[in-house]
Design a protein around this motif. Structure first.
Motif, PDB file in Angstrom:
ATOM      1  N   PRO A 461       1.219  -1.137  -0.048  1.00  0.00           N
ATOM      2  CA  PRO A 461       0.015  -0.255  -0.113  1.00  0.00           C
ATOM      3  C   PRO A 461       0.454   1.202  -0.253  1.00  0.00           C
ATOM      4  N   VAL A 462       0.724   2.244  -0.400  1.00  0.00           N
ATOM      5  CA  VAL A 462       1.216   3.966  -0.745  1.00  0.00           C
ATOM      6  C   VAL A 462       1.156   4.153   0.860  1.00  0.00           C
ATOM      7  N   PRO A 463       2.553   4.311   1.772  1.00  0.00           N
ATOM      8  CA  PRO A 463       2.337   5.200   3.008  1.00  0.00           C
ATOM      9  C   PRO A 463       1.536   6.108   2.980  1.00  0.00           C
ATOM     10  N   ASN A 464       0.794   6.141   4.166  1.00  0.00           N
ATOM     11  CA  ASN A 464       0.374   7.706   4.344  1.00  0.00           C
ATOM     12  C   ASN A 464       0.903   8.743   4.447  1.00  0.00           C
ATOM     13  N   ALA A 465       2.453   8.481   5.042  1.00  0.00           N
ATOM     14  CA  ALA A 465       3.444  10.052   4.514  1.00  0.00           C
ATOM     15  C   ALA A 465       3.024  10.031   3.097  1.00  0.00           C
ATOM     16  N   ILE A 466       3.281   9.311   2.115  1.00  0.00           N
ATOM     17  CA  ILE A 466       3.016   9.819   0.346  1.00  0.00           C
ATOM     18  C   ILE A 466       1.834  10.675   0.513  1.00  0.00           C
ATOM     19  N   GLU A 467       0.625   9.819   0.619  1.00  0.00           N
ATOM     20  CA  GLU A 467      -1.040  10.023   0.046  1.00  0.00           C
ATOM     21  C   GLU A 467      -1.123  11.619   0.674  1.00  0.00           C
ATOM     22  N   GLU A 468      -0.879  11.627   1.471  1.00  0.00           N
ATOM     23  CA  GLU A 468      -1.493  12.814   2.694  1.00  0.00           C
ATOM     24  C   GLU A 468       0.007  13.988   1.807  1.00  0.00           C
ATOM     25  N   ILE A 469       0.903  14.042   1.327  1.00  0.00           N
ATOM     26  CA  ILE A 469       1.372  15.148   1.018  1.00  0.00           C
ATOM     27  C   ILE A 469       1.233  15.866  -0.595  1.00  0.00           C
ATOM     28  N   ARG A 470      -0.110  14.674  -1.750  1.00  0.00           N
ATOM     29  CA  ARG A 470      -0.146  14.453  -2.460  1.00  0.00           C
ATOM     30  C   ARG A 470      -0.936  15.971  -2.907  1.00  0.00           C
ATOM     31  N   THR A 471      -1.962  16.458  -1.677  1.00  0.00           N
ATOM     32  CA  THR A 471      -2.173  17.814  -2.810  1.00  0.00           C
ATOM     33  C   THR A 471      -1.335  18.918  -1.206  1.00  0.00           C
ATOM     34  N   ALA A 472      -1.188  18.598  -1.342  1.00  0.00           N
ATOM     35  CA  ALA A 472      -0.909  19.547   0.438  1.00  0.00           C
ATOM     36  C   ALA A 472      -0.561  20.505  -0.160  1.00  0.00           C
ATOM     37  N   PRO A 473      -0.825  22.301   0.740  1.00  0.00           N
ATOM     38  CA  PRO A 473      -0.216  23.336  -0.079  1.00  0.00           C
ATOM     39  C   PRO A 473       1.255  23.501   1.005  1.00  0.00           C
ATOM     40  N   VAL A 474       1.784  24.212   0.238  1.00  0.00           N
ATOM     41  CA  VAL A 474       3.264  24.822   0.554  1.00  0.00           C
ATOM     42  C   VAL A 474       3.089  25.777   1.646  1.00  0.00           C
ATOM     43  N   LEU A 475       4.165  25.415   3.021  1.00  0.00           N
ATOM     44  CA  LEU A 475       3.927  26.728   3.840  1.00  0.00           C
ATOM     45  C   LEU A 475       5.503  27.332   3.837  1.00  0.00           C
ATOM     46  N   HIS A 476       5.905  26.534   3.698  1.00  0.00           N
ATOM     47  CA  HIS A 476       7.699  26.747   3.535  1.00  0.00           C
ATOM     48  C   HIS A 476       7.766  27.020   2.417  1.00  0.00           C
ATOM     49  N   ASN A 477       8.473  28.300   1.839  1.00  0.00           N
ATOM     50  CA  ASN A 477       9.400  28.523   0.836  1.00  0.00           C
ATOM     51  C   ASN A 477      10.572  29.694   1.287  1.00  0.00           C
ATOM     52  N   THR A 478      11.214  29.342   1.683  1.00  0.00           N
ATOM     53  CA  THR A 478      12.352  30.663   1.949  1.00  0.00           C
ATOM     54  C   THR A 478      13.522  29.703   1.854  1.00  0.00           C
ATOM     55  N   THR A 479      14.615  30.833   1.506  1.00  0.00           N
ATOM     56  CA  THR A 479      15.232  30.021   0.626  1.00  0.00           C
ATOM     57  C   THR A 479      16.224  31.758   0.560  1.00  0.00           C
ATOM     58  N   VAL A 480      17.901  31.229   1.859  1.00  0.00           N
ATOM     59  CA  VAL A 480      18.923  31.585   1.559  1.00  0.00           C
ATOM     60  C   VAL A 480      20.314  31.401   1.120  1.00  0.00           C
ATOM     61  N   GLU A 481      21.306  31.992   0.950  1.00  0.00           N
ATOM     62  CA  GLU A 481      22.533  32.293   0.975  1.00  0.00           C
ATOM     63  C   GLU A 481      23.553  31.538   2.147  1.00  0.00           C
ATOM     64  N   VAL A 482      24.100  30.823   2.332  1.00  0.00           N
ATOM     65  CA  VAL A 482      24.934  30.137   3.784  1.00  0.00           C
ATOM     66  C   VAL A 482      25.229  30.982   4.687  1.00  0.00           C
ATOM     67  N   GLU A 483      26.190  31.980   3.987  1.00  0.00           N
ATOM     68  CA  GLU A 483      25.740  33.367   4.957  1.00  0.00           C
ATOM     69  C   GLU A 483      25.117  33.495   5.999  1.00  0.00           C
ATOM     70  N   GLU A 484      23.806  33.847   4.806  1.00  0.00           N
ATOM     71  CA  GLU A 484      22.836  34.276   5.339  1.00  0.00           C
ATOM     72  C   GLU A 484      21.935  33.568   6.891  1.00  0.00           C
ATOM     73  N   MET A 485      21.679  32.505   7.340  1.00  0.00           N
ATOM     74  CA  MET A 485      21.706  31.469   7.913  1.00  0.00           C
ATOM     75  C   MET A 485      21.756  31.325   9.419  1.00  0.00           C
ATOM     76  N   PRO A 486      22.605  32.143  10.038  1.00  0.00           N
ATOM     77  CA  PRO A 486      22.703  33.713  11.404  1.00  0.00           C
ATOM     78  C   PRO A 486      20.973  34.308  11.425  1.00  0.00           C
ATOM     79  N   LYS A 487      21.400  35.006  10.188  1.00  0.00           N
ATOM     80  CA  LYS A 487      19.997  35.953   9.874  1.00  0.00           C
ATOM     81  C   LYS A 487      18.859  35.575  10.203  1.00  0.00           C
ATOM     82  N   ILE A 488      18.929  34.956   9.294  1.00  0.00           N
ATOM     83  CA  ILE A 488      17.094  33.882   9.356  1.00  0.00           C
ATOM     84  C   ILE A 488      16.874  33.581  10.558  1.00  0.00           C
ATOM     85  N   VAL A 489      17.868  32.660  11.559  1.00  0.00           N
ATOM     86  CA  VAL A 489      17.836  32.298  12.711  1.00  0.00           C
ATOM     87  C   VAL A 489      17.051  33.297  13.680  1.00  0.00           C
ATOM     88  N   LYS A 490      17.291  34.538  13.488  1.00  0.00           N
ATOM     89  CA  LYS A 490      17.485  35.675  14.073  1.00  0.00           C
ATOM     90  C   LYS A 490      15.673  36.393  13.687  1.00  0.00           C
TER      91      LYS A 490
END
Length: 495
Positions: A461-490
């Motif tokens: 059977p298809v695992p629940n972990a896969i079924e639940e993301i078929r139509t799930a909306p994207v809730l996180h879409n932030t991308t940063v440069e490596v040097e910006e990691m401390p800044k985004i944490v703050k």
């Protein structure tokens, strides 16, 4: 017997298990290791009659000695429950001349669930035991699986926030979809423009930034980690090797005290280190077979004694192993160096400054418990196809790396011992790579079409972990440069 923990880079100062779990990483940048490995003194007849939860208590209580029986049993009961799709938690599948230890039956269909289902409870219990008043901020880097499993574990756990960094182009489409659709008011996912090593180094640098630690403390926060650098991740992983051996014995597959081999597809070295700890507890393991993909830094290390990350970083179809800095290897190096923190620090400084270090001949001789090899992308795909065509059993890309290396080991050594292969992820997590390996005709299908096709050909059977993301909306879409990691944490924490 009380087991205390000390840093691989510090003096002889020791802390109880709960303090080591709460800190995650020592202030000196080292990893916490037990001052001694406790003996597994429960006989195999007794172990073979236990449930997974009972084996977990038997093993973990020996390492987490400042947890009361009630505290630890409560953590175990809350972790290993209906989140897993099988009551046995970690079943063994006999196929192709080996025993596949299926570690992917948890909520995110990867082996990280085995430890990350319990870590939130170990951590919040540790916080209470150490009278921590600050909110705990779990900061972690992922090569694909740790991030989702950690977020699933910590989602909406009171008194915690979790921030996960992952390489934007270094995870599978399913892995990324699992992370960016994660619910929970306290969960945050950030992709970086770089590879996993960049993410992991960035996280370590934030941990080691004293000014930032003080700033966070002033704002009512403190860092901890969900990566396998946290001893609270490593100890639960020892359990399933003991459980696997007990299962083999209980099923009449092995005799009492019969030695077995263990094969582990390896990236950050935590999973195979857990097997090494199990062996040192007294579990009858002979060879620890370390399987690498084309990022074969560990293979080269076991052959030469030189750990050298100065090489091309290769993106493969087994992305959770696309790692050139295997953090948990430091725990083994410390042990090989006779628990000499100064000597270990010199190796780690060399790794940081020159990108490599070479252990002594004596230390290399101590590595005889291990065998290292690697599988190319072509060999990985061929292994998936061969095992499916021969047996009908479908394995993921990481497990295929392990299976391919096991074949090389047998050919090289003629060793016929019974062998457990750590099957670290469901094939559904890497559907495209798996299906295209089986037959090129699948290349034109969409990701979720492939999921349904995999279900048909594997009769699972298809695992629940896969079924639940078929139509799930994207809730996180932030991308940063490596040097910006401390800044985004703050920014996330509102500092």
């Amino acid at each position: 017997m009380e087991i205390l923990y000390k840093s691989t880079r510090g003096n002889n100062e020791t802390v109880p298990a709960s303090a080591a779990i709460l800190k995650g990483l020592s202030e000196d940048g080292g990893l916490f290791v037990p001052t001694q490995i406790p003996a597994l003194d429960t006989d195999i007849e007794t172990l073979s009659g236990m449930s997974y939860q009972e084996v977990a208590y038997t093993v973990m209580s020996k390492f987490l000695t400042d947890f009361t029986e009630d505290e630890l049993k409560d953590c175990i009961a809350r972790a290993y429950d209906k989140k897993f799709d099988t009551e046995v938690i970690a079943p063994l599948a006999k196929s192709d001349g080996a025993y596949y230890l299926e570690l992917f039956h948890g909520s995110t269909i990867a082996f990280k669930d085995m430890a990350l289902s319990i870590l939130p409870y170990l951590l919040t219990t540790s916080a209470k035991k150490n009278h921590a008043e600050n909110e705990i901020v779990i900061l972690t880097a992922t090569s694909g699986d740790t991030g989702k499993a950690a977020m699933a574990g910590f989602a909406d756990v009171p008194g915690t926030k979790i921030i996960v960094f992952y390489p934007k182009d270094g995870v599978s489409p399913i892995q990324e979809k699992q992370m960016v659709t994660q619910k929970g008011k306290n969960t945050y996912v950030v992709s970086i423009r770089g590879n996993f090593d960049d993410a992991q180094t960035g996280v370590k640098n934030i941990f080691n930034d004293k000014n930032m630690t003080e700033e966070l403390d002033g704002a009512g926060f403190q860092f901890s980690s969900a990566n396998s650098i946290n001893i609270g991740r490593l100890v639960p992983q020892i359990v399933y090797y003991v459980y696997a051996y007990a299962t083999l014995y209980g099923n009449g597959e092995i005799e009492k005290d019969e030695k077995i081999n263990v094969v582990v597809p390896t990236g950050n070295f935590g999973n195979i280190l857990a097997a090494f700890y199990a062996k040192n507890m007294g579990l009858p393991i002979d060879k620890l077979i370390c399987a690498s993909n084309d990022n074969k830094v560990l293979f080269d290390f076991f052959r030469t004694g030189t750990y050298d990350k100065n090489r091309e970083f290769i993106l493969t179809t087994s992305p959770s192993m696309d790692i050139l800095i295997s953090s948990n290897l430091e725990r083994l190096i410390f042990r090989l160096a006779g628990n000499d923190a100064k000597k270990n620090q010199e190796f780690m400084d060399s790794l940081k400054e020159e990108g490599k270090y070479t252990i002594t001949g004596e230390m290399l001789e101590e590595l005889k418990d291990f065998y290292g090899n690697y599988a190319s992308e072509k060999e990985t795909a061929e292994t998936i196809k061969r095992i499916y065509e021969d047996t009908g059993y479908v394995i993921d890309t990481h497990t295929a790396v392990a299976a391919a290396v096991y074949e090389k080991y047998k050919e090289e050594t003629k060793d016929g011992k019974k062998t457990v292969i750590a099957s670290t992820a469901s094939p559904y997590k890497f559907t495209r790579s798996v299906m295209e390996a089986i037959d090129e005709k699948y290349a034109s299908m969409g990701d979720f079409e492939l999921v349904d096709e995999l279900s048909k050909i594997s009769n699972t059977p298809v695992p629940n972990a896969i079924e639940e993301i078929r139509t799930a909306p994207v809730l996180h879409n932030t991308t940063v440069e490596v040097e910006e990691m401390p800044k985004i944490v703050k920014k996330i924490l509102g500092i």
